[in-house]
Design a protein around this motif. Structure first.
Motif, PDB file in Angstrom:
ATOM      1  N   GLU A  16     -27.662  -5.700  -4.119  1.00  0.00           N
ATOM      2  CA  GLU A  16     -26.453  -6.497  -4.344  1.00  0.00           C
ATOM      3  C   GLU A  16     -26.787  -7.997  -4.431  1.00  0.00           C
ATOM      4  N   HIS A  51     -21.222  -9.041 -11.179  1.00  0.00           N
ATOM      5  CA  HIS A  51     -20.083  -9.060 -10.254  1.00  0.00           C
ATOM      6  C   HIS A  51     -20.005  -7.723  -9.520  1.00  0.00           C
ATOM      7  N   PHE A 105     -15.420  -5.947 -12.577  1.00  0.00           N
ATOM      8  CA  PHE A 105     -16.492  -5.822 -11.588  1.00  0.00           C
ATOM      9  C   PHE A 105     -17.455  -4.697 -11.986  1.00  0.00           C
ATOM     10  N   ILE A 109     -19.572  -4.642  -6.906  1.00  0.00           N
ATOM     11  CA  ILE A 109     -18.735  -4.162  -5.801  1.00  0.00           C
ATOM     12  C   ILE A 109     -19.426  -2.912  -5.275  1.00  0.00           C
ATOM     13  N   PHE A 128     -11.524  -1.426 -10.001  1.00  0.00           N
ATOM     14  CA  PHE A 128     -12.501  -2.530  -9.951  1.00  0.00           C
ATOM     15  C   PHE A 128     -13.147  -2.739 -11.319  1.00  0.00           C
TER      16      PHE A 128
END
Ligand SMILES: Nc1ncnc2c1ncn2[C@@H]1O[C@H](COP(=O)(O)OP(=O)(O)O)[C@@H](O)[C@H]1O
Ligand SMILES: [Mg+2]
Length: 267
Positions: free
Chosen positions: A93, A102, A138, A104, A133
């Motif tokens: 991450e 981006h 994302f 998640i 998302f």
């Protein structure tokens, strides 16, 4: 949309007990993903990563894939595997954020539930959450881990299991597995090790795959054969490509749809 998996054998050193994240390799792969996605239809991807040395070594030593039948001290071991997997996910991450993605992170128990060995049910609300998302721009990131299992209390959900469940999403157009080998090795008619399989059907893959007995790579989820079984069960009509992530440029070419060395599975 692209469904992509970074194998644990590429982003960690599976042969070592040390939980070392291969940051340089992961960083290059993320860079290649970025270049590839820039020209990929909707520029969207879901990323799944494996466990490698962060998960498989303890899991194998304590038979965690057998759940409460494994007999070991699972109350001590399972939380440690879960901690180690989250640490690996955190490394991935962090790199994604540094490279402008981006991400998640979603744990596998949010999107699938195990009901016994090989029986996996998608969780509708978890899938819906992931899609929302995605729609907002994302990039969902999932990983293999120890999750709940209806029969065994708990069990292993591999990154390959997550790939199988997500392959059924309508949005997924292409599926890529990044591993540490040039392709899936086939067998000769006498069962000995043959050439890499360039292209095959799902059923042909299971018929032709070379099954190695002396696989030194610790993997409680069946290693390449387990992966091949899941690939063969993936959504029909979707191409699955397996490539070597240790060779620079292959992931970028694969995402762009350019010809690349690897194994292509299609119906
Ligand atoms: N027929 C085969 N073709 C390719 N690799 C194989 C085969 N049989 C066993 N393997 C082993 O399986 C490994 C890939 O599986 P695995 O380590 O589980 O990948 P991942 O990193 O995606 O989890 C290879 O690195 C190789 O050591
Ligand atoms: Mg594996």
């Amino acid at each position: 949309m692209l469904l992509l998996k970074f194998g644990g054998s590429v982003i960690t050193n599976k042969k070592k007990r040390d939980k070392i994240f291969r940051e340089d390799t992961a960083s290059r792969l993320i860079e290649e993903l970025k270049l590839g996605l820039a020209v990929f239809r909707d520029n969207r991807a879901i990323l799944v990563h494996g466990a490698g040395s962060f998960g498989h070594i303890l899991a194998r030593e304590h038979s965690i894939h057998r759940g409460n039948l494994g007999g070991g001290d699972y109350l001590t071991i399972v939380p440690r595997i879960r901690r180690d997997m989250r640490r690996l996910n955190h490394f991935v991450e962090k790199l994604l954020l540094e490279k402008g993605f981006h991400p998640i992170s979603l744990p596998p128990e949010a999107v699938l539930y195990k009901e016994g060995e090989g029986i996996i049910t998608p969780i509708p609300q978890g899938i819906a959450a992931m899609i929302s998302f995605l729609q907002e721009g994302f990039m969902p990131v999932l990983f293999g881990d120890v999750i709940a299992d209806k029969d065994l209390g708990f069990s292993i959900c591999s990154g390959d299991d997550v790939m199988k469940v997500l392959s059924y999403l309508d949005e997924v157009e292409r599926i890529i597995f990044v591993t540490a080998v040039d392709g899936i090795i086939g067998k000769n008619s006498n069962g000995t090790r043959g050439e890499n399989i360039r292209e095959n059907s799902p059923s042909g893959l299971l018929r032709d795959i070379f099954i190695s007995n002396d696989d030194e790579v610790a993997d409680v989820t069946g290693s390449m054969y387990g992966k091949a079984e899941r690939i063969a069960e993936m959504a029909a009509g979707k191409e699955v490509l397996l490539i070597n992530g240790n060779v620079p440029g292959r992931l970028e070419s694969a995402v762009k749809g350019e010809p690349v060395i690897g194994t292509l599975i299609r119906t």
